[in-house]
Design a protein around this motif. Structure first.
Motif, PDB file in Angstrom:
ATOM      1  N   THR A   1       0.716  -1.086  -0.084  1.00  0.00           N
ATOM      2  CA  THR A   1       0.269  -0.108  -0.103  1.00  0.00           C
ATOM      3  C   THR A   1       0.897   1.398   0.052  1.00  0.00           C
ATOM      4  O   THR A   1       0.437   2.220  -0.679  1.00  0.00           O
ATOM      5  CB  THR A   1      -0.945  -0.046   1.274  1.00  0.00           C
ATOM      6  OG1 THR A   1      -1.842  -1.208   1.230  1.00  0.00           O
ATOM      7  CG2 THR A   1      -1.868   1.216   1.339  1.00  0.00           C
ATOM      8  N   MET A   2       1.900   1.338   0.799  1.00  0.00           N
ATOM      9  CA  MET A   2       2.965   2.397   0.796  1.00  0.00           C
ATOM     10  C   MET A   2       3.319   2.443  -0.576  1.00  0.00           C
ATOM     11  O   MET A   2       3.563   3.768  -0.937  1.00  0.00           O
ATOM     12  CB  MET A   2       3.917   2.249   1.798  1.00  0.00           C
ATOM     13  CG  MET A   2       3.541   2.444   3.177  1.00  0.00           C
ATOM     14  SD  MET A   2       4.545   2.051   4.566  1.00  0.00           S
ATOM     15  CE  MET A   2       5.820   3.128   4.051  1.00  0.00           C
TER      16      MET A   2
ATOM     17  N   ARG B   1       2.010   1.860  -3.512  1.00  0.00           N
ATOM     18  CA  ARG B   1       0.883   2.359  -4.305  1.00  0.00           C
ATOM     19  C   ARG B   1       0.648   3.908  -4.074  1.00  0.00           C
ATOM     20  O   ARG B   1       0.480   4.650  -4.977  1.00  0.00           O
ATOM     21  CB  ARG B   1      -0.181   1.537  -4.135  1.00  0.00           C
ATOM     22  CG  ARG B   1      -0.366   0.227  -4.871  1.00  0.00           C
ATOM     23  CD  ARG B   1      -1.721  -0.192  -4.983  1.00  0.00           C
ATOM     24  NE  ARG B   1      -2.291  -0.658  -3.629  1.00  0.00           N
ATOM     25  CZ  ARG B   1      -2.389  -1.324  -2.901  1.00  0.00           C
ATOM     26  NH1 ARG B   1      -1.953  -2.222  -3.297  1.00  0.00           N
ATOM     27  NH2 ARG B   1      -3.295  -1.527  -1.964  1.00  0.00           N
ATOM     28  N   MET B   2       1.185   4.322  -2.730  1.00  0.00           N
ATOM     29  CA  MET B   2       0.813   5.576  -2.397  1.00  0.00           C
ATOM     30  C   MET B   2       1.865   6.500  -3.014  1.00  0.00           C
ATOM     31  O   MET B   2       2.079   7.764  -2.834  1.00  0.00           O
ATOM     32  CB  MET B   2       0.539   5.775  -1.050  1.00  0.00           C
ATOM     33  CG  MET B   2      -0.760   5.194  -0.777  1.00  0.00           C
ATOM     34  SD  MET B   2      -1.409   5.437   0.877  1.00  0.00           S
ATOM     35  CE  MET B   2      -2.225   7.088   0.799  1.00  0.00           C
TER      36      MET B   2
ATOM     37  N   TYR C   1       5.457   6.101  -1.758  1.00  0.00           N
ATOM     38  CA  TYR C   1       6.185   6.315  -0.697  1.00  0.00           C
ATOM     39  C   TYR C   1       7.395   4.984  -0.633  1.00  0.00           C
ATOM     40  O   TYR C   1       8.186   5.197   0.048  1.00  0.00           O
ATOM     41  CB  TYR C   1       5.533   6.176   0.636  1.00  0.00           C
ATOM     42  CG  TYR C   1       4.938   7.459   0.853  1.00  0.00           C
ATOM     43  CD1 TYR C   1       5.624   8.687   1.081  1.00  0.00           C
ATOM     44  CD2 TYR C   1       3.462   7.379   0.924  1.00  0.00           C
ATOM     45  CE1 TYR C   1       4.647   9.932   1.534  1.00  0.00           C
ATOM     46  CE2 TYR C   1       2.692   8.596   1.320  1.00  0.00           C
ATOM     47  CZ  TYR C   1       3.361   9.806   1.423  1.00  0.00           C
ATOM     48  OH  TYR C   1       2.486  10.800   1.395  1.00  0.00           O
TER      49      TYR C   1
ATOM     50  N   SER D   1      -2.165  12.398   1.625  1.00  0.00           N
ATOM     51  CA  SER D   1      -1.558  11.376   0.826  1.00  0.00           C
ATOM     52  C   SER D   1      -2.767  10.601  -0.198  1.00  0.00           C
ATOM     53  O   SER D   1      -2.370  10.567  -1.315  1.00  0.00           O
ATOM     54  CB  SER D   1      -1.024  10.150   1.560  1.00  0.00           C
ATOM     55  OG  SER D   1      -0.081  10.823   2.458  1.00  0.00           O
ATOM     56  N   HIS D   2      -3.791  10.549   0.272  1.00  0.00           N
ATOM     57  CA  HIS D   2      -5.054   9.884  -0.370  1.00  0.00           C
ATOM     58  C   HIS D   2      -5.378  11.108  -1.433  1.00  0.00           C
ATOM     59  O   HIS D   2      -5.942  10.533  -2.600  1.00  0.00           O
ATOM     60  CB  HIS D   2      -6.041   9.519   0.330  1.00  0.00           C
ATOM     61  CG  HIS D   2      -5.810   8.375   0.883  1.00  0.00           C
ATOM     62  ND1 HIS D   2      -5.849   7.159   0.293  1.00  0.00           N
ATOM     63  CD2 HIS D   2      -5.668   7.874   2.318  1.00  0.00           C
ATOM     64  CE1 HIS D   2      -5.787   5.990   1.263  1.00  0.00           C
ATOM     65  NE2 HIS D   2      -5.402   6.521   2.356  1.00  0.00           N
TER      66      HIS D   2
ATOM     67  N   ARG E   1      -3.278  13.253  -2.961  1.00  0.00           N
ATOM     68  CA  ARG E   1      -2.325  13.141  -3.875  1.00  0.00           C
ATOM     69  C   ARG E   1      -2.471  12.208  -4.852  1.00  0.00           C
ATOM     70  O   ARG E   1      -2.175  12.297  -6.170  1.00  0.00           O
ATOM     71  CB  ARG E   1      -1.034  13.201  -3.078  1.00  0.00           C
ATOM     72  CG  ARG E   1       0.179  13.438  -4.340  1.00  0.00           C
ATOM     73  CD  ARG E   1       1.538  13.467  -3.074  1.00  0.00           C
ATOM     74  NE  ARG E   1       1.701  12.102  -2.692  1.00  0.00           N
ATOM     75  CZ  ARG E   1       2.244  10.826  -3.010  1.00  0.00           C
ATOM     76  NH1 ARG E   1       2.373  11.081  -4.367  1.00  0.00           N
ATOM     77  NH2 ARG E   1       2.385   9.897  -2.481  1.00  0.00           N
ATOM     78  N   ILE E   2      -2.926  10.964  -4.540  1.00  0.00           N
ATOM     79  CA  ILE E   2      -2.975   9.805  -5.690  1.00  0.00           C
ATOM     80  C   ILE E   2      -4.473   9.744  -6.052  1.00  0.00           C
ATOM     81  O   ILE E   2      -4.660   8.725  -7.005  1.00  0.00           O
ATOM     82  CB  ILE E   2      -2.449   8.603  -4.696  1.00  0.00           C
ATOM     83  CG1 ILE E   2      -3.328   8.124  -3.759  1.00  0.00           C
ATOM     84  CG2 ILE E   2      -1.025   8.683  -4.633  1.00  0.00           C
ATOM     85  CD1 ILE E   2      -3.033   6.494  -3.418  1.00  0.00           C
TER      86      ILE E   2
ATOM     87  N   SER F   1      -7.354   8.962  -4.605  1.00  0.00           N
ATOM     88  CA  SER F   1      -7.857   7.828  -3.991  1.00  0.00           C
ATOM     89  C   SER F   1      -9.526   8.357  -3.981  1.00  0.00           C
ATOM     90  O   SER F   1     -10.010   9.539  -4.088  1.00  0.00           O
ATOM     91  CB  SER F   1      -7.750   7.495  -2.372  1.00  0.00           C
ATOM     92  OG  SER F   1      -6.191   6.980  -2.625  1.00  0.00           O
TER      93      SER F   1
ATOM     94  N   HIS G   1     -11.656   6.130   0.948  1.00  0.00           N
ATOM     95  CA  HIS G   1     -10.378   6.258   1.583  1.00  0.00           C
ATOM     96  C   HIS G   1      -9.874   7.648   1.912  1.00  0.00           C
ATOM     97  O   HIS G   1      -9.344   7.799   3.086  1.00  0.00           O
ATOM     98  CB  HIS G   1      -9.598   6.010  -0.059  1.00  0.00           C
ATOM     99  CG  HIS G   1      -9.555   4.591  -0.228  1.00  0.00           C
ATOM    100  ND1 HIS G   1     -10.851   4.046  -0.725  1.00  0.00           N
ATOM    101  CD2 HIS G   1      -8.876   3.611  -0.222  1.00  0.00           C
ATOM    102  CE1 HIS G   1     -10.527   2.829  -0.896  1.00  0.00           C
ATOM    103  NE2 HIS G   1      -9.469   2.540  -0.695  1.00  0.00           N
ATOM    104  N   THR G   2     -10.293   8.764   1.180  1.00  0.00           N
ATOM    105  CA  THR G   2      -9.814  10.140   1.451  1.00  0.00           C
ATOM    106  C   THR G   2     -10.230  10.761   2.747  1.00  0.00           C
ATOM    107  O   THR G   2      -9.639  11.359   3.736  1.00  0.00           O
ATOM    108  CB  THR G   2      -9.955  11.167   0.163  1.00  0.00           C
ATOM    109  OG1 THR G   2      -9.244  10.410  -1.107  1.00  0.00           O
ATOM    110  CG2 THR G   2      -9.407  12.550   0.535  1.00  0.00           C
TER     111      THR G   2
END
Length: 137
Positions: A46-47, A49-50, A52, A96-97, A99-100, A102, A107-108
């Motif tokens: 998950t990290m 995919r985000m 990081y 973070s959510h 930014r990608i 989500s 999620h966000t």
């Protein structure tokens, strides 16, 4: 001059509702921090995919931060400090959510939902916070 909010005790239903809300948040965040300490593959995937990377040391660091802030929140004399720190942590997760890109509601905004539970549970069980943030006059 004393106000009603300063002298009125917290009602039993409000106290127990606050404890239950806070307890749910504490259990969830302790579990979240613990799986980052291991770290399970789902955490590093998950990290990654985000954006990081799949760094196990970053996952462990986030796990320690999560657990430390949650423990501060769980201890009554430091609960307001813990709530402030958890708010910042959850805000970073939301950013973070965003930014990608989500999904918004699942999620966000999940960090926002947790933040509402953090502060709502604390407000319901802590008379000093009620005097600081009085919703009823």
């Amino acid at each position: 001059m004393s106000t009603i909010a300063e002298t009125a005790p917290v009602s039993k239903p409000a106290l127990w509702t606050g404890r239950v809300l806070s307890g749910l948040v504490i259990v969830f965040l302790l579990f979240d921090g613990a799986i980052k300490l291991v770290p399970w593959p789902v955490v590093t995937e998950t990290m990654d995919r985000m954006g990081y990377g799949s760094s196990e040391s970053l996952a462990r660091t986030l796990g320690v931060i999560t657990i430390a802030c949650t423990v501060l929140y769980a201890i009554p004399p430091t609960s307001i400090l813990g709530a402030i720190l958890l708010t910042g942590y959850l805000g970073g997760a939301m950013a973070s959510h965003v930014r990608i890109d989500s999904p918004l509601f699942s999620h966000t905004l999940f960090g926002f939902y947790l933040g509402l539970m953090v502060w709502g549970g604390l407000w319901l069980r802590d008379r000093s916070l009620r005097t600081l943030i009085p919703f009823l006059r």
